[in-house]
Design a protein around this motif. Structure first.
Motif, mmCIF file in Angstrom:
data_model
loop_
_atom_site.group_PDB
_atom_site.id
_atom_site.type_symbol
_atom_site.label_atom_id
_atom_site.label_comp_id
_atom_site.label_asym_id
_atom_site.label_seq_id
_atom_site.Cartn_x
_atom_site.Cartn_y
_atom_site.Cartn_z
ATOM 1 N N THR A 1 41.667 49.985 37.051
ATOM 2 C CA THR A 1 43.005 50.558 36.962
ATOM 3 C C THR A 1 43.586 50.643 38.366
ATOM 4 O O THR A 1 42.919 51.115 39.291
ATOM 5 C CB THR A 1 42.964 51.954 36.318
ATOM 6 N N GLU A 2 44.829 50.166 38.527
ATOM 7 C CA GLU A 2 45.487 50.174 39.827
ATOM 8 C C GLU A 2 46.955 50.550 39.661
ATOM 9 O O GLU A 2 47.544 50.367 38.590
ATOM 10 C CB GLU A 2 45.412 48.800 40.496
ATOM 11 N N ALA A 3 47.548 51.050 40.730
ATOM 12 C CA ALA A 3 48.979 51.359 40.725
ATOM 13 C C ALA A 3 49.788 50.072 40.683
ATOM 14 O O ALA A 3 49.382 49.041 41.238
ATOM 15 C CB ALA A 3 49.354 52.169 41.961
ATOM 16 N N LEU A 4 50.930 50.136 40.046
ATOM 17 C CA LEU A 4 51.803 48.966 39.921
ATOM 18 C C LEU A 4 52.103 48.334 41.274
ATOM 19 O O LEU A 4 52.119 47.108 41.412
ATOM 20 C CB LEU A 4 53.104 49.375 39.224
ATOM 21 N N GLU A 5 52.335 49.163 42.301
ATOM 22 C CA GLU A 5 52.705 48.619 43.602
ATOM 23 C C GLU A 5 51.620 47.721 44.192
ATOM 24 O O GLU A 5 51.909 46.876 45.036
ATOM 25 C CB GLU A 5 53.024 49.758 44.571
ATOM 26 N N ILE A 6 50.391 47.879 43.732
ATOM 27 C CA ILE A 6 49.279 47.074 44.255
ATOM 28 C C ILE A 6 49.109 45.777 43.474
ATOM 29 O O ILE A 6 48.651 44.768 44.034
ATOM 30 C CB ILE A 6 47.974 47.898 44.215
ATOM 31 N N VAL A 7 49.494 45.779 42.196
ATOM 32 C CA VAL A 7 49.187 44.629 41.333
ATOM 33 C C VAL A 7 50.445 43.963 40.775
ATOM 34 O O VAL A 7 50.412 43.344 39.729
ATOM 35 C CB VAL A 7 48.254 45.057 40.175
ATOM 36 N N MET A 8 51.550 44.045 41.501
ATOM 37 C CA MET A 8 52.785 43.434 41.010
ATOM 38 C C MET A 8 52.665 41.922 40.877
ATOM 39 O O MET A 8 53.314 41.312 40.036
ATOM 40 C CB MET A 8 53.948 43.797 41.937
ATOM 41 N N LEU A 9 51.818 41.311 41.709
ATOM 42 C CA LEU A 9 51.500 39.880 41.588
ATOM 43 C C LEU A 9 49.986 39.748 41.597
ATOM 44 O O LEU A 9 49.359 39.602 42.643
ATOM 45 C CB LEU A 9 52.113 39.076 42.735
ATOM 46 N N PRO A 10 49.347 39.820 40.426
ATOM 47 C CA PRO A 10 47.879 39.820 40.375
ATOM 48 C C PRO A 10 47.295 38.443 40.679
ATOM 49 O O PRO A 10 48.008 37.442 40.764
ATOM 50 C CB PRO A 10 47.580 40.211 38.911
ATOM 51 N N LYS A 11 45.974 38.427 40.804
ATOM 52 C CA LYS A 11 45.268 37.155 40.940
ATOM 53 C C LYS A 11 45.400 36.361 39.647
ATOM 54 O O LYS A 11 45.736 36.894 38.602
ATOM 55 C CB LYS A 11 43.796 37.408 41.267
ATOM 56 N N ALA A 12 45.075 35.076 39.735
ATOM 57 C CA ALA A 12 45.332 34.161 38.611
ATOM 58 C C ALA A 12 44.588 34.530 37.345
ATOM 59 O O ALA A 12 45.052 34.242 36.244
ATOM 60 C CB ALA A 12 44.982 32.727 39.020
ATOM 61 N N ASN A 13 43.423 35.171 37.470
ATOM 62 C CA ASN A 13 42.622 35.481 36.277
ATOM 63 C C ASN A 13 42.666 36.972 35.926
ATOM 64 O O ASN A 13 41.745 37.486 35.303
ATOM 65 C CB ASN A 13 41.180 35.039 36.479
ATOM 66 N N GLU A 14 43.736 37.665 36.339
ATOM 67 C CA GLU A 14 43.857 39.084 36.052
ATOM 68 C C GLU A 14 45.207 39.385 35.409
ATOM 69 O O GLU A 14 46.214 38.734 35.702
ATOM 70 C CB GLU A 14 43.713 39.916 37.327
ATOM 71 N N ILE A 15 45.210 40.384 34.534
ATOM 72 C CA ILE A 15 46.439 40.866 33.914
ATOM 73 C C ILE A 15 46.392 42.389 33.900
ATOM 74 O O ILE A 15 45.326 42.977 33.661
ATOM 75 C CB ILE A 15 46.613 40.304 32.489
#
Length: 220
Positions: free
Chosen positions: A33-47
């Motif tokens: 679980t991560e804050a939106l600001e950290i994962v706005m553009l995730p790695k290719a194999n993450e959602i």
């Protein structure tokens, strides 16, 4: 700080497993679980999936851009099938190359799509402008070269090209779903999203960087 964003917003709270079923994953598992600001553009194999202000937020690479650029992508059709009465918005930003874009699906129909980047200009434009675009569009005009440029009072002698205001448009579209306080006081970006690792079924795109659009869609 530059912005990097690849997201889908659904205007209702939706079950995570139902959302994941829209994607053509061969498998997926909870990761973190991560804050939106950290994962706005995730790695290719993450959602990453979460909710804020009674909206579902999905951060995943490549897929939002595919929906913006295409007319009948597999994911777009799946989303429409599972959420036929919802409003579905796709957003992309990458400040490094002034990549920007957004599309809006309402009640199963794509009513608006726009996108572009610095080296090419506007590459996608279809549908009728929605209200969130009107203020910025009112500051624009078509120049002698047939390109739209924007004039702002604070820079009266310096017109801006469309890729230079693409970020402004994307944030205006965000205001359709979230309040100014949500966006500009960082409340939205501090919300937690659950992350899942996935495997794409064979033949699907899985590159981590956004593809650069090269085909201009028909204009309204």
């Amino acid at each position: 700080m530059g912005w990097k964003l690849s997201a889908i917003i659904i205007d209702t709270v939706e079950d995570t497993e139902k959302v994941l079923s829209c994607f053509n994953f061969s498998d997926f598992e909870y990761y973190q679980t991560e804050a939106l600001e950290i994962v706005m553009l995730p790695k290719a194999n993450e959602i990453y999936i979460g909710t804020y202000n009674k909206k579902t937020i999905i951060c995943v690479d490549v897929f939002p851009q595919e929906i913006i650029e295409s007319r009948n992508s597999e994911l777009e059709n799946n989303l429409i099938t599972l959420f036929p009465n919802s409003e579905i918005c796709c957003l992309i930003l990458h400040s490094g190359v002034n990549l920007w874009g957004y599309s809006l699906i309402k009640n199963g129909e794509k009513i608006r799509a726009r996108a572009g980047w610095s080296n090419v200009g506007t590459t996608v434009e279809s549908g009728v402008p929605i209200k969130e675009e009107l203020e910025l569009l009112s500051k624009s005009r078509i120049n002698d070269s047939g390109k739209r440029e924007y004039w702002f009072e604070e820079n009266p002698g310096n017109p801006f090209q469309e890729d230079q205001v693409g970020e402004n448009f994307v944030f205006k579209i965000l205001e359709r779903y979230f309040t100014d306080e949500d966006i500009y006081d960082d409340l939205l970006f501090e919300t937690d999203l659950k992350g899942y690792k996935f495997t794409l079924k064979s033949g699907l795109q899985s590159e981590s960087d956004h593809t650069i659009p090269t085909v201009v869609a028909e204009k309204p």
